[in-house]
Scaffold this motif. Sequence first.
Motif, PDB file in Angstrom:
ATOM      1  N   LEU A 305       0.847  -1.192   0.000  1.00 22.49           N
ATOM      2  CA  LEU A 305       0.000   0.000   0.000  1.00 22.49           C
ATOM      3  C   LEU A 305       0.886   1.248   0.000  1.00 22.49           C
ATOM      4  O   LEU A 305       1.659   1.462   0.938  1.00 22.49           O
ATOM      5  N   LEU A 306       0.775   2.039  -1.039  1.00 25.59           N
ATOM      6  CA  LEU A 306       1.565   3.259  -1.146  1.00 25.59           C
ATOM      7  C   LEU A 306       0.755   4.444  -0.626  1.00 25.59           C
ATOM      8  O   LEU A 306      -0.373   4.661  -1.074  1.00 25.59           O
ATOM      9  N   PRO A 307       1.306   5.213   0.275  1.00 27.10           N
ATOM     10  CA  PRO A 307       0.575   6.361   0.822  1.00 27.10           C
ATOM     11  C   PRO A 307       0.616   7.550  -0.128  1.00 27.10           C
ATOM     12  O   PRO A 307       1.455   7.610  -1.039  1.00 27.10           O
ATOM     13  N   ASN A 308      -0.284   8.496   0.091  1.00 23.57           N
ATOM     14  CA  ASN A 308      -0.294   9.726  -0.700  1.00 23.57           C
ATOM     15  C   ASN A 308       0.703  10.710  -0.096  1.00 23.57           C
ATOM     16  O   ASN A 308       0.365  11.764   0.425  1.00 23.57           O
ATOM     17  N   THR A 309       1.958  10.316  -0.168  1.00 24.50           N
ATOM     18  CA  THR A 309       3.072  11.086   0.374  1.00 24.50           C
ATOM     19  C   THR A 309       4.199  11.039  -0.647  1.00 24.50           C
ATOM     20  O   THR A 309       4.094  10.343  -1.670  1.00 24.50           O
ATOM     21  N   PRO A 310       5.301  11.747  -0.401  1.00 21.25           N
ATOM     22  CA  PRO A 310       6.427  11.631  -1.330  1.00 21.25           C
ATOM     23  C   PRO A 310       6.871  10.196  -1.573  1.00 21.25           C
ATOM     24  O   PRO A 310       7.290   9.852  -2.681  1.00 21.25           O
ATOM     25  N   LEU A 311       6.764   9.331  -0.565  1.00 22.90           N
ATOM     26  CA  LEU A 311       7.156   7.936  -0.770  1.00 22.90           C
ATOM     27  C   LEU A 311       6.304   7.282  -1.850  1.00 22.90           C
ATOM     28  O   LEU A 311       6.815   6.580  -2.718  1.00 22.90           O
ATOM     29  N   GLY A 312       4.995   7.519  -1.797  1.00 20.13           N
ATOM     30  CA  GLY A 312       4.117   6.975  -2.821  1.00 20.13           C
ATOM     31  C   GLY A 312       4.394   7.574  -4.183  1.00 20.13           C
ATOM     32  O   GLY A 312       4.362   6.886  -5.208  1.00 20.13           O
TER      33      GLY A 312
END
Length: 341
Positions: A305-312
């Motif tokens: 699960l990729l978050p809605n953040t720079p990581l995603g």
Amino acid sequence: MHRAPRLVAVASAALLTGGLAACSSTSSAETTPESSEDWTPVTIEHALGTTTIEEKPERVATVQWANHEVPLALGVVPVGMAAANFGDDDGNGLLPWVEERLEELDAETPVLFDETDGIDFEAVADTDPDVILAGYSGLTQEDYDTLSDIAPVVAYPEAPWATPWQDMIEVNAAGMGMAEEGAELIESLEQEIDDAAAEHPELAGTATMFMTHVDTTDLSEVSYYTPADTRAAFFEDLGLATPASITAASTDPDKFSGSISAEQIDTLGDVEMIVTYGDQELVDALEADPLLSQMPAVRNGSIVLLPNTPLGTAANPTPLAIPWVLEDYVGMLAEAAAKAP
């Protein structure tokens, strides 16, 4: 396994005599294109035409997603670039790896183009560029023609939004007269990726689908990024495999997304791992659905699960984002791959 970058059509491409400015976000050396007297015109063929850069570009502008990362990685600060419109966690128009690189170069933030409603041609013109880089972009022919009235434009090699990160570096670096440095940057990043993947042998060959456009209230279709999309193509760089079912369903090489009816879920029986944007609510919905829960990746909980953040955001690989996110992203993939059958 890395895809070999496609050699752009470069007529007598000028190469620099200086060393590579930066192969990752850790270097602070700065390089500029070779002197005007040593410049040989560069000709680049791309999907929207042929661009010849007659004189050494000293003022580099970029439009659309991530193209500015190529000159920055090579130590060249653009005079203008697109503001980040996704994953910008502090609202300053810069993704963190870009902000860090500007600090390393002791450079002020370039002019940021607001592309919320499309390319701001007037703002681009106001930066008075010598070349405009758009090797990874969705330029229309009209966009390209309008930008070409401002300065020579380097567009995408084959299809909109489908340029692998290696080719983005190659074509944009060529447009600056830094083809040799671009090749060295690609080699360095590929080595970083190989080293990271080697620490997690469980990744090797895991059939992985990038699921997208998920509406938890309507799971009648399964949407995915095709191998033409850079996020899905990055799986191959990491040693993962594209499921045969996704390859078979991706018949149009110019489309970077597709969908399959949930009633045909048995065709996705070879999907061992899913990467997607979302949270636990999405996992709960997949596990509760009588059809989608039959997918091996869902049944085994092999979901990233990729978050809605720079990581995603960094799941879409770019020159500066790769070293910034690699350890965390590979770790997430390895944890999920360990659950695959």
